[in-house]
Scaffold this motif. Structure first.
Motif, PDB file in Angstrom:
ATOM      1  N   GLU A 149       0.872  -1.179   0.000  1.00 50.27           N
ATOM      2  CA  GLU A 149       0.000   0.000   0.000  1.00 50.27           C
ATOM      3  C   GLU A 149       0.904   1.221   0.000  1.00 50.27           C
ATOM      4  OE1 GLU A 149      -2.267   0.153   3.679  1.00 50.27           O
ATOM      5  OE2 GLU A 149      -0.484   0.623   4.838  1.00 50.27           O
ATOM      6  N   ALA A 196       0.232   3.979   1.618  1.00 47.15           N
ATOM      7  CA  ALA A 196      -0.011   4.756   2.840  1.00 47.15           C
ATOM      8  C   ALA A 196       1.212   4.904   3.739  1.00 47.15           C
ATOM      9  CB  ALA A 196      -1.148   4.092   3.629  1.00 47.15           C
ATOM     10  N   GLU A 252      -1.514 -11.751  -4.471  1.00 46.26           N
ATOM     11  CA  GLU A 252      -2.858 -12.322  -4.290  1.00 46.26           C
ATOM     12  C   GLU A 252      -2.847 -13.811  -4.642  1.00 46.26           C
ATOM     13  OE1 GLU A 252      -5.325 -10.651  -3.081  1.00 46.26           O
ATOM     14  OE2 GLU A 252      -4.918  -8.536  -3.457  1.00 46.26           O
ATOM     15  N   LEU A 302      -9.151  -6.259 -13.967  1.00 46.75           N
ATOM     16  CA  LEU A 302      -8.302  -5.372 -13.178  1.00 46.75           C
ATOM     17  C   LEU A 302      -8.703  -5.327 -11.715  1.00 46.75           C
ATOM     18  CD1 LEU A 302      -8.341  -2.368 -15.679  1.00 46.75           C
ATOM     19  CD2 LEU A 302      -6.629  -4.157 -15.494  1.00 46.75           C
ATOM     20  N   PHE A 303      -9.714  -6.107 -11.341  1.00 47.60           N
ATOM     21  CA  PHE A 303     -10.260  -5.942  -9.986  1.00 47.60           C
ATOM     22  C   PHE A 303      -9.290  -6.434  -8.917  1.00 47.60           C
ATOM     23  CE2 PHE A 303     -12.749  -6.967  -6.228  1.00 47.60           C
ATOM     24  CZ  PHE A 303     -13.410  -5.769  -6.066  1.00 47.60           C
ATOM     25  N   ARG A 304      -8.803  -7.637  -9.071  1.00 49.52           N
ATOM     26  CA  ARG A 304      -7.837  -8.135  -8.093  1.00 49.52           C
ATOM     27  C   ARG A 304      -6.594  -8.582  -8.837  1.00 49.52           C
ATOM     28  NH1 ARG A 304     -10.346 -12.163  -4.716  1.00 49.52           N
ATOM     29  NH2 ARG A 304     -11.214 -10.456  -3.512  1.00 49.52           N
ATOM     30  N   THR A 305      -5.585  -7.711  -8.821  1.00 46.85           N
ATOM     31  CA  THR A 305      -4.360  -7.984  -9.560  1.00 46.85           C
ATOM     32  C   THR A 305      -3.197  -7.998  -8.573  1.00 46.85           C
ATOM     33  OG1 THR A 305      -4.125  -5.623  -9.959  1.00 46.85           O
ATOM     34  CG2 THR A 305      -5.200  -6.900 -11.671  1.00 46.85           C
ATOM     35  N   GLU A 338      -3.997   7.462  -2.605  1.00 44.43           N
ATOM     36  CA  GLU A 338      -4.312   7.501  -1.175  1.00 44.43           C
ATOM     37  C   GLU A 338      -4.071   8.894  -0.604  1.00 44.43           C
ATOM     38  OE1 GLU A 338      -4.165   3.351   0.837  1.00 44.43           O
ATOM     39  OE2 GLU A 338      -2.100   3.952   0.491  1.00 44.43           O
ATOM     40  N   GLU A 363     -15.563  -3.345  -4.058  1.00 45.97           N
ATOM     41  CA  GLU A 363     -14.985  -2.131  -3.460  1.00 45.97           C
ATOM     42  C   GLU A 363     -14.067  -1.402  -4.440  1.00 45.97           C
ATOM     43  OE1 GLU A 363     -12.442  -3.019  -0.122  1.00 45.97           O
ATOM     44  OE2 GLU A 363     -11.370  -1.127  -0.379  1.00 45.97           O
ATOM     45  N   ILE A 364     -14.239  -0.084  -4.533  1.00 46.24           N
ATOM     46  CA  ILE A 364     -13.284   0.700  -5.325  1.00 46.24           C
ATOM     47  C   ILE A 364     -12.474   1.652  -4.443  1.00 46.24           C
ATOM     48  CG2 ILE A 364     -14.361   0.508  -7.592  1.00 46.24           C
ATOM     49  CD1 ILE A 364     -15.765   3.156  -7.141  1.00 46.24           C
ATOM     50  N   GLU A 365     -13.015   1.965  -3.275  1.00 44.35           N
ATOM     51  CA  GLU A 365     -12.284   2.870  -2.378  1.00 44.35           C
ATOM     52  C   GLU A 365     -12.676   2.576  -0.941  1.00 44.35           C
ATOM     53  OE1 GLU A 365     -12.007   6.960  -3.466  1.00 44.35           O
ATOM     54  OE2 GLU A 365     -11.640   7.634  -1.411  1.00 44.35           O
ATOM     55  N   ARG A 386      -8.302   5.602  11.019  1.00 43.84           N
ATOM     56  CA  ARG A 386      -7.182   4.746  11.446  1.00 43.84           C
ATOM     57  C   ARG A 386      -6.675   5.091  12.835  1.00 43.84           C
ATOM     58  NH1 ARG A 386      -4.305   2.387   6.466  1.00 43.84           N
ATOM     59  NH2 ARG A 386      -2.918   1.651   8.082  1.00 43.84           N
ATOM     60  N   GLU A 394      -8.236   8.162   6.455  1.00 44.79           N
ATOM     61  CA  GLU A 394      -7.634   7.725   5.186  1.00 44.79           C
ATOM     62  C   GLU A 394      -8.699   7.584   4.104  1.00 44.79           C
ATOM     63  OE1 GLU A 394      -4.696   4.252   4.253  1.00 44.79           O
ATOM     64  OE2 GLU A 394      -6.639   3.343   4.639  1.00 44.79           O
ATOM     65  N   SER A 420      -8.637   5.764   0.543  1.00 48.55           N
ATOM     66  CA  SER A 420      -7.734   4.884  -0.202  1.00 48.55           C
ATOM     67  C   SER A 420      -8.450   4.310  -1.419  1.00 48.55           C
ATOM     68  CB  SER A 420      -7.278   3.752   0.721  1.00 48.55           C
ATOM     69  OG  SER A 420      -6.486   2.847   0.002  1.00 48.55           O
ATOM     70  N   GLY A 423      -8.398   2.672  -5.334  1.00 52.96           N
ATOM     71  CA  GLY A 423      -7.593   1.971  -6.316  1.00 52.96           C
ATOM     72  C   GLY A 423      -7.716   2.732  -7.624  1.00 52.96           C
ATOM     73  N   ARG A 449      -8.789  -0.075 -10.082  1.00 51.26           N
ATOM     74  CA  ARG A 449     -10.197  -0.474  -9.941  1.00 51.26           C
ATOM     75  C   ARG A 449     -11.144   0.645 -10.352  1.00 51.26           C
ATOM     76  NH1 ARG A 449     -11.067  -3.820  -4.372  1.00 51.26           N
ATOM     77  NH2 ARG A 449      -9.594  -5.484  -4.863  1.00 51.26           N
TER      78      ARG A 449
HETATM   79  N1  GAP Z   1      -4.099   1.821   2.849  1.00 43.07           N
HETATM   80  C1  GAP Z   1      -5.297   1.098   2.956  1.00 43.07           C
HETATM   81  C2  GAP Z   1      -5.471   0.090   1.920  1.00 43.07           C
HETATM   82  O1  GAP Z   1      -4.567  -0.200   1.162  1.00 43.07           O
HETATM   83  P1  GAP Z   1      -7.213  -1.594   0.919  1.00 43.07           P
HETATM   84  O2  GAP Z   1      -8.699  -1.655   1.125  1.00 43.07           O
HETATM   85  O3  GAP Z   1      -6.431  -2.823   1.140  1.00 43.07           O
HETATM   86  O4  GAP Z   1      -6.716  -0.415   1.884  1.00 43.07           O
HETATM   87  C3  GAP Z   1      -7.405   0.183  -0.971  1.00 43.07           C
HETATM   88  O5  GAP Z   1      -6.920  -1.057  -0.545  1.00 43.07           O
HETATM   89  C4  GAP Z   1      -7.847   0.129  -2.400  1.00 43.07           C
HETATM   90  O6  GAP Z   1      -6.809  -0.404  -3.221  1.00 43.07           O
HETATM   91  C5  GAP Z   1      -9.048  -0.781  -2.649  1.00 43.07           C
HETATM   92  O7  GAP Z   1     -10.258  -0.101  -2.440  1.00 43.07           O
HETATM   93  C6  GAP Z   1      -8.875  -1.154  -4.111  1.00 43.07           C
HETATM   94  O8  GAP Z   1      -9.447  -0.145  -4.917  1.00 43.07           O
HETATM   95  C7  GAP Z   1      -7.370  -1.154  -4.291  1.00 43.07           C
HETATM   96  N2  GAP Z   1      -6.850  -2.539  -4.253  1.00 43.07           N
HETATM   97  C8  GAP Z   1      -6.536  -3.268  -3.178  1.00 43.07           C
HETATM   98  N3  GAP Z   1      -6.087  -4.490  -3.535  1.00 43.07           N
HETATM   99  C9  GAP Z   1      -6.124  -4.534  -4.882  1.00 43.07           C
HETATM  100  C10 GAP Z   1      -5.770  -5.527  -5.863  1.00 43.07           C
HETATM  101  N4  GAP Z   1      -5.260  -6.705  -5.529  1.00 43.07           N
HETATM  102  N5  GAP Z   1      -5.954  -5.216  -7.171  1.00 43.07           N
HETATM  103  C11 GAP Z   1      -6.435  -4.010  -7.551  1.00 43.07           C
HETATM  104  N6  GAP Z   1      -6.768  -3.039  -6.666  1.00 43.07           N
HETATM  105  C12 GAP Z   1      -6.614  -3.287  -5.351  1.00 43.07           C
END
Ligand code: GAP
Length: 495
Positions: free
Chosen positions: A200, A202, A234, A241-244, A251, A316-318, A323, A356, A358, A360, A363
């Motif tokens: 991340e 952050a 992962e 592109l959702f989970r890459t 952020e 989820e997109i954000e 925190r 925060e 955050s 993507g 995404r």
């Molecule tokens: N700093 C907090 C944090 O990273 P997270 O919910 O794990 O929180 C934030 O990730 C955003 O990052 C998610 O809402 C998503 O949009 C994006 N994201 C997280 N993992 C992802 C993945 N494997 N592939 C694409 N986008 C990802």
């Protein structure tokens, strides 16, 4: 946050297959290393994709940093390994993983069960707990099933067949798998040289909190924004592109006085939802998901996700998270350096709380693509109708702002089109297309979401006017060619 198998979108509309195929055909996204068979969980942004992504990131950057109380930063991807001990990632950033002993397929435990049909989930539930009262509402059942699996995974694993080889009772016990990619700095691959690719962005902000505060002379409340790559190994990548494994985040960490955190949390929740809608995302395809208190991440006091209705379901997109003072306190503890803020006015010293936001970038990019996609019946030059695919991006996000067509390739029309192109090109991305019937040229631009198509025709030769065709309505204005630049720039201006 897991996605659900609910289809919130009207039947017959966009599917993931259509989206992936359009992305490849029109140069938005390609599979990484495609000629070698691809690399799972990695994607390349093509000529249209990089423009859309850059426009999206520029919008976010403007939204965040064109204020007097947010500063930008661009921290390194490689950080001191202790950062990840302090953040809790070494200990907690894990997913439960199981392997099939027969075919060696590897699954993330929750995903393995989530991807079963609801019918199959019910069947398993009846076998594991015959008297379980199955709720009539599907969404409630899916939630309860998930909780049961989390609580007693072995009971469910014992009766599940492997989706890959079909064998029953072949799963290993669930074990923790850390999602951080490891690598080494310098020539020796030993534990002293171990570093992680950041999962991340952050943490690069937290550890720079005092540097930024003192360099910019900001007073609390203030924020630090960053856009950058993040990496997560992962177990199962999915949904394009959702989970890459490599993706980009946008952020912003907002540092506030303890006690004012709840108010700022609400402020940023509202601001973030508005941002997506102001860029044209449909309100009925957005929703909030609140993390249940027992599901909150180790650092969070309260957390909401903004979810988008993708063709595969809500995702989820954000995330917007309260925190608390967790991050700064932990970095203080692990580094031995004070990260407290001194409030000159009130002569108070305290550890700020952090709100925060955050998002993507990758995404959100896919959400904007899905949201823009539209199929419509459109008239052809021959008087019949055809389906046109049109990407209805907000003009500020559109990869190409205007296309310029000479109606025919003679009578001086190509030269006028070239002159218009020369005038506009320094100010915006434009594209001149001289090939094929004009209807076909319009369709090609519709598919990449170009908001305006300018056509040079026989009337141009007489009065120097051109037509400007609007992508969404297909209506045309006729305007003087010398007025094109102000006409277009006005339409791309920030409201
Ligand atoms: N700093 C907090 C944090 O990273 P997270 O919910 O794990 O929180 C934030 O990730 C955003 O990052 C998610 O809402 C998503 O949009 C994006 N994201 C997280 N993992 C992802 C993945 N494997 N592939 C694409 N986008 C990802």
């Amino acid at each position: 946050m897991a996605t659900q198998s609910i289809q919130p979108r009207e039947a017959g509309a966009l599917t993931m297959d259509k989206l992936v195929s359009l992305c490849k055909r029109r140069g938005f996204v390609f599979q990484s290393s495609e000629i070698y068979g691809g690399l799972n969980g990695a994607w390349d942004y093509g000529p249209m994709g990089v423009e859309l992504l850059n426009n999206l990131k520029a919008e976010w950057w403007r939204e965040m940093t064109f204020r007097d109380n947010i500063e930008g930063i661009d921290a390194a991807i490689l950080m001191h390994p202790k950062v990840w001990e302090a953040s809790g990632h070494v200990e907690n950033f894990t997913d439960p993983m199981v392997d099939c002993r027969t075919c060696k397929a590897r699954y993330r435990l929750d995903v393995l069960f989530e991807e079963l049909s609801v019918k199959k989930q019910k069947e398993l539930m009846r076998q594991v707990e015959p008297g379980f009262p199955i709720p009539a509402e599907e969404e409630r059942f899916v939630d309860e099933f998930k909780k049961k699996v989390e609580h007693e995974p072995q009971k469910f694993l014992a009766i599940l067949s492997c989706p890959n080889c079909g064998n029953k009772s072949t799963f290993t016990d669930a074990r923790k798998f850390n999602l951080m990619f490891k690598t080494f700095v310098g020539p020796l691959e030993d534990s002293g040289a171990l570093v992680y690719l950041r999962p991340e962005t952050a943490q690069g902000i937290f550890v720079n909190f005092l540097n930024v505060q003192s360099a910019s002379r900001q007073k609390i409340p203030f924020g630090i924004a960053q856009i950058g790559k993040a990496f997560r190994n992962e177990i199962n990548t999915k949904n394009f592109l959702f989970r890459t494994r490599e993706f980009e985040q946008m952020e912003m960490q907002f540092f506030v006085k303890p006690g004012s955190d709840v108010e700022w949390f609400e402020y940023w929740r509202e601001a973030r939802m508005k941002w997506f809608q102001a860029l044209g995302m449909r309100a009925d395809r957005l929703r909030w998901h609140r993390h249940e208190p027992d599901k909150l991440a180790h650092y969070a006091k309260d957390a909401y996700d903004i979810e988008y209705a993708f063709p595969f379901g809500w995702g989820e997109i954000e995330g917007v998270h309260n925190r608390t003072d967790f991050d700064l306190s932990r970095h203080e503890q692990f580094s031995g350096k004070s990260l407290k803020y001194f409030d000159e006015q009130n002569k108070e010293k305290y550890t700020p709380f952090i709100i925060e936001t955050s998002a993507g970038a990758s995404r959100s990019f896919m959400a904007f693509l899905a949201d823009a996609y539209s199929e419509e019946a459109a008239p052809t030059a021959e008087g019949s109708t055809e389906t046109r695919v049109v990407m209805k991006f907000n003009p500020r996000l559109a990869p190409i702002k205007a296309a310029i067509f000479p109606l025919v390739n003679r009578d001086g029309m190509p030269e006028i089109a070239e002159r218009i192109e020369r005038d506009l090109r320094p100010r915006m991305r434009v594209f001149r297309d001289e090939s094929g019937a004009v209807g076909r040229r319009y369709r090609r631009q519709d598919e990449i979401g170009t908001p305006y198509c300018i056509t040079v025709d026989s009337q141009t030769l007489q009065d120097q006017t051109v037509t400007v065709r609007h992508r969404d309505t297909m209506l045309q204005d006729r305007i003087a060619s010398e007025k094109l630049l102000p006409y277009l720039t006005e339409r791309f201006a920030v409201p």
